[in-house]
Design a protein around this motif. Sequence first.
Motif, short mmCIF file in Angstrom:
data_model
loop_
_atom_site.label_atom_id
_atom_site.label_comp_id
_atom_site.label_asym_id
_atom_site.label_seq_id
_atom_site.Cartn_x
_atom_site.Cartn_y
_atom_site.Cartn_z
N GLN A 193 -17.87 -13.88 2.85
CA GLN A 193 -17.78 -14.38 4.23
C GLN A 193 -17.05 -13.42 5.17
OE1 GLN A 193 -16.48 -18.62 2.93
NE2 GLN A 193 -17.37 -18.89 4.96
N LEU A 194 -16.48 -12.37 4.62
CA LEU A 194 -15.81 -11.37 5.47
C LEU A 194 -16.82 -10.46 6.18
CD1 LEU A 194 -12.87 -10.30 3.11
CD2 LEU A 194 -12.71 -11.70 5.18
N HIS A 195 -18.07 -10.58 5.84
CA HIS A 195 -19.10 -9.75 6.49
C HIS A 195 -19.08 -10.03 8.01
CE1 HIS A 195 -22.98 -8.14 7.72
NE2 HIS A 195 -23.06 -7.51 6.54
N GLY A 196 -18.90 -8.97 8.78
CA GLY A 196 -18.85 -9.09 10.23
C GLY A 196 -17.50 -9.54 10.79
N ALA A 197 -16.51 -9.79 9.91
CA ALA A 197 -15.21 -10.29 10.36
C ALA A 197 -14.27 -9.13 10.70
CB ALA A 197 -14.58 -11.16 9.28
N GLY A 198 -13.26 -9.45 11.49
CA GLY A 198 -12.21 -8.48 11.79
C GLY A 198 -11.14 -8.54 10.72
N ILE A 199 -10.69 -7.37 10.24
CA ILE A 199 -9.66 -7.31 9.20
C ILE A 199 -8.54 -6.40 9.71
CG2 ILE A 199 -9.11 -6.70 6.82
CD1 ILE A 199 -12.03 -7.12 6.10
N ALA A 200 -7.34 -6.94 9.78
CA ALA A 200 -6.18 -6.16 10.22
C ALA A 200 -5.62 -5.40 9.04
CB ALA A 200 -5.11 -7.07 10.81
N VAL A 201 -5.30 -4.13 9.25
CA VAL A 201 -4.74 -3.30 8.18
C VAL A 201 -3.80 -2.27 8.79
CG1 VAL A 201 -6.73 -1.73 8.24
CG2 VAL A 201 -5.28 -1.83 6.20
N GLU A 202 -2.68 -2.07 8.13
CA GLU A 202 -1.72 -1.06 8.60
C GLU A 202 -2.30 0.32 8.33
OE1 GLU A 202 3.06 -1.22 8.77
OE2 GLU A 202 2.19 -1.26 6.77
N GLY A 203 -1.99 1.26 9.21
CA GLY A 203 -2.54 2.61 9.09
C GLY A 203 -1.84 3.45 8.06
N THR A 204 -1.75 2.95 6.83
CA THR A 204 -1.13 3.67 5.74
C THR A 204 -2.13 3.81 4.60
OG1 THR A 204 -0.32 1.64 4.70
CG2 THR A 204 1.13 2.70 6.31
N THR A 205 -1.82 4.68 3.66
CA THR A 205 -2.74 4.87 2.54
C THR A 205 -2.83 3.62 1.67
OG1 THR A 205 -0.91 5.95 1.40
CG2 THR A 205 -2.55 7.37 2.42
N VAL A 206 -1.71 2.91 1.49
CA VAL A 206 -1.78 1.70 0.66
C VAL A 206 -2.62 0.64 1.35
CG1 VAL A 206 0.33 0.59 1.54
CG2 VAL A 206 -0.45 0.13 -0.79
N GLY A 207 -2.55 0.56 2.68
CA GLY A 207 -3.40 -0.39 3.41
C GLY A 207 -4.86 -0.03 3.27
N ALA A 208 -5.16 1.26 3.42
CA ALA A 208 -6.55 1.73 3.27
C ALA A 208 -7.05 1.52 1.85
CB ALA A 208 -6.65 3.19 3.67
N LEU A 209 -6.17 1.72 0.87
CA LEU A 209 -6.55 1.55 -0.52
C LEU A 209 -6.85 0.09 -0.84
CD1 LEU A 209 -6.87 2.82 -3.33
CD2 LEU A 209 -4.41 2.47 -3.67
N MET A 210 -6.00 -0.80 -0.38
CA MET A 210 -6.23 -2.23 -0.60
C MET A 210 -7.52 -2.68 0.08
SD MET A 210 -4.20 -4.03 -2.54
CE MET A 210 -4.30 -5.71 -1.91
N LEU A 211 -7.77 -2.17 1.28
CA LEU A 211 -9.01 -2.51 1.99
C LEU A 211 -10.22 -2.02 1.19
CD1 LEU A 211 -10.53 -3.56 4.49
CD2 LEU A 211 -10.21 -1.29 5.51
N GLU A 212 -10.14 -0.81 0.66
CA GLU A 212 -11.24 -0.26 -0.13
C GLU A 212 -11.52 -1.11 -1.36
OE1 GLU A 212 -14.22 2.65 -1.10
OE2 GLU A 212 -13.11 2.17 0.75
N ARG A 213 -10.47 -1.51 -2.06
CA ARG A 213 -10.65 -2.36 -3.24
C ARG A 213 -11.19 -3.74 -2.85
NH1 ARG A 213 -10.71 1.93 -6.13
NH2 ARG A 213 -8.76 2.62 -7.11
N LEU A 214 -10.76 -4.26 -1.73
CA LEU A 214 -11.27 -5.54 -1.24
C LEU A 214 -12.78 -5.46 -0.97
CD1 LEU A 214 -10.90 -8.45 0.00
CD2 LEU A 214 -10.45 -7.28 2.18
N LEU A 215 -13.19 -4.43 -0.27
CA LEU A 215 -14.61 -4.28 0.06
C LEU A 215 -15.45 -4.06 -1.20
CD1 LEU A 215 -14.33 -2.03 3.26
CD2 LEU A 215 -14.74 -4.50 3.15
#
Length: 395
Positions: A193-215
Motif C-alpha cells: 500500500q506504500l505504492h504512490g505514498a510519501g515516505i519521510a527519510v532523514e538524509g543519512t546513509t542509514v535512512g537511505a539503507l532502511m528505505l532500500e530494504r523497505l522497498l
Amino acid sequence: MDTTPGRIWGMKSKHPGRWPGDGDKMFEAKPPPTMSPPAGRPDSPTNHSDMHRSSGRRLAWKTWEVWMTWQAAARAGLAIGVLTVWLGLAACSEPPVPALTVGMNTWVGYDPLVLARDRQLIDTQQVKVVDLSSSSETLRHFRNGLLDAAALTLDEALRLTDEGFDLRVVAVLDTSTGADVVLANPAVQSLAQLHGAGIAVEGTTVGALMLERLLQAAGLERTDVNVVNMEATLHLSALRSGHVSAAVSYEPVAGLLRAAGYKDIFDSRLTPGDIVDVLVVRASTLQERPAQVDALLAGWQRGLQALQERPEAAARLLAPGVELSPEDYLATLQKLTFYSTEQSLELLSGAPPALGQDASRLVTTLQTMGLIKAAPDWRRLLAPEPARRLKETSE
C-alpha cells in the motif's frame, strides 16, 4: 627610579618593603645605611676646619650617590634576571591539550556515553561528550572539523571514508535488532500500500539503507514512492499534516510517533548486520592523542557496565532525555545488542578483519545505491590498538 618601599617600576606590592609577588626575605628592599645627605656646601669657608668639613660633606654626598646608584643597578639587574627566567619558562611550557570532543545524536544505543558523562565515569579533562539533535547534525559537525570523534553507524563511517575523510573505527558499539523502524499511518495495512505514498527519510546513509530494504521487501522501486528528505525531528509534523504516509525512524523519535498513533510496519530485525554502531576518531587524533582515545573507550565501557548492571536505575536517569518513559526505554534496550570490549576487539581484528567480512553485503548495497564508490581498505580503516590496550589494562 621610584625608591618608595614596596614599589618597583610603578607596581604595588601587597607587602611593603618587598618585591611585588615575592615573599622571600632575600628580596627585601632594605634601605641604605643611615647616611643623610650632607647639608649644602658653605659659600665661603673661613678656615681649614670648615674646608675639611666641606670636603668631608662632598665625600659623604658622593658616597651616598654611589650607594644609591649601586642599589638601583642591583634592583634593575635582579628584575631583569627574574623577567628573563620567567620568559624562558613561558617559552618552554607547552600549551594545554584540549579535551577530545566526541559527538552523538540522541540514540539509545549511544547512551552509555551519556551515562558515563552524567555519572562522572569518564575523564572529563580528557573527553568532552556533546549531544546533537540528529545524525545529520553529527555528520555536519564532523565534516566541518568541530568533532575529534563521533558515534556513527558503520554505513555513515564508510560514506565519510569514501568522501576522503581520514578516520579510524576504534570500537564496535552495538547492532540494531529492531530499534530502527518504519512507521506508517494506521490506514497502511501492508507494505504494498506504500505504492504512490510519501515516505519521510532523514538524509543519512542509514535512512537511505532502511528505505532500500523497505522497498525491496515491498517489491517496489524508488520511483514507485515519493521520497521526502527531512530530519527525523520533523517526521511527526509531516505525518500529521498528511504530507507523508510513512517515516523511516529510530528510537527515541520512533517512540513519539508511536505515542501519536502511528504503527510499525518494518524494522531492522529483517536486515541483520546492516545497522551497526561504531566509534570513529580522526586518524590525526589517534596518532597525536592516543591517551585521550583510550580515555574515551574506557569511559564508554564503564558507562555500558553501569547500564547493564542497573538498567532500571539507568532508564530512570536517561529516559527523560530521549522523551521516553522508563518502561519504553527498557523496551528499546531489548532491541539493541551491545558488544563487550573483547567482542569489539575480535570484530576489528583478523586478516581480513571480521567486521569487514560481516559488512560485505552492506558495502555492496551502498555501492549499488551510489552512496560509496569503492569498498574500503578495512585494514587501514579499523584500528584495534585502543581496544587491545583497554583489554590489557582491565585484565
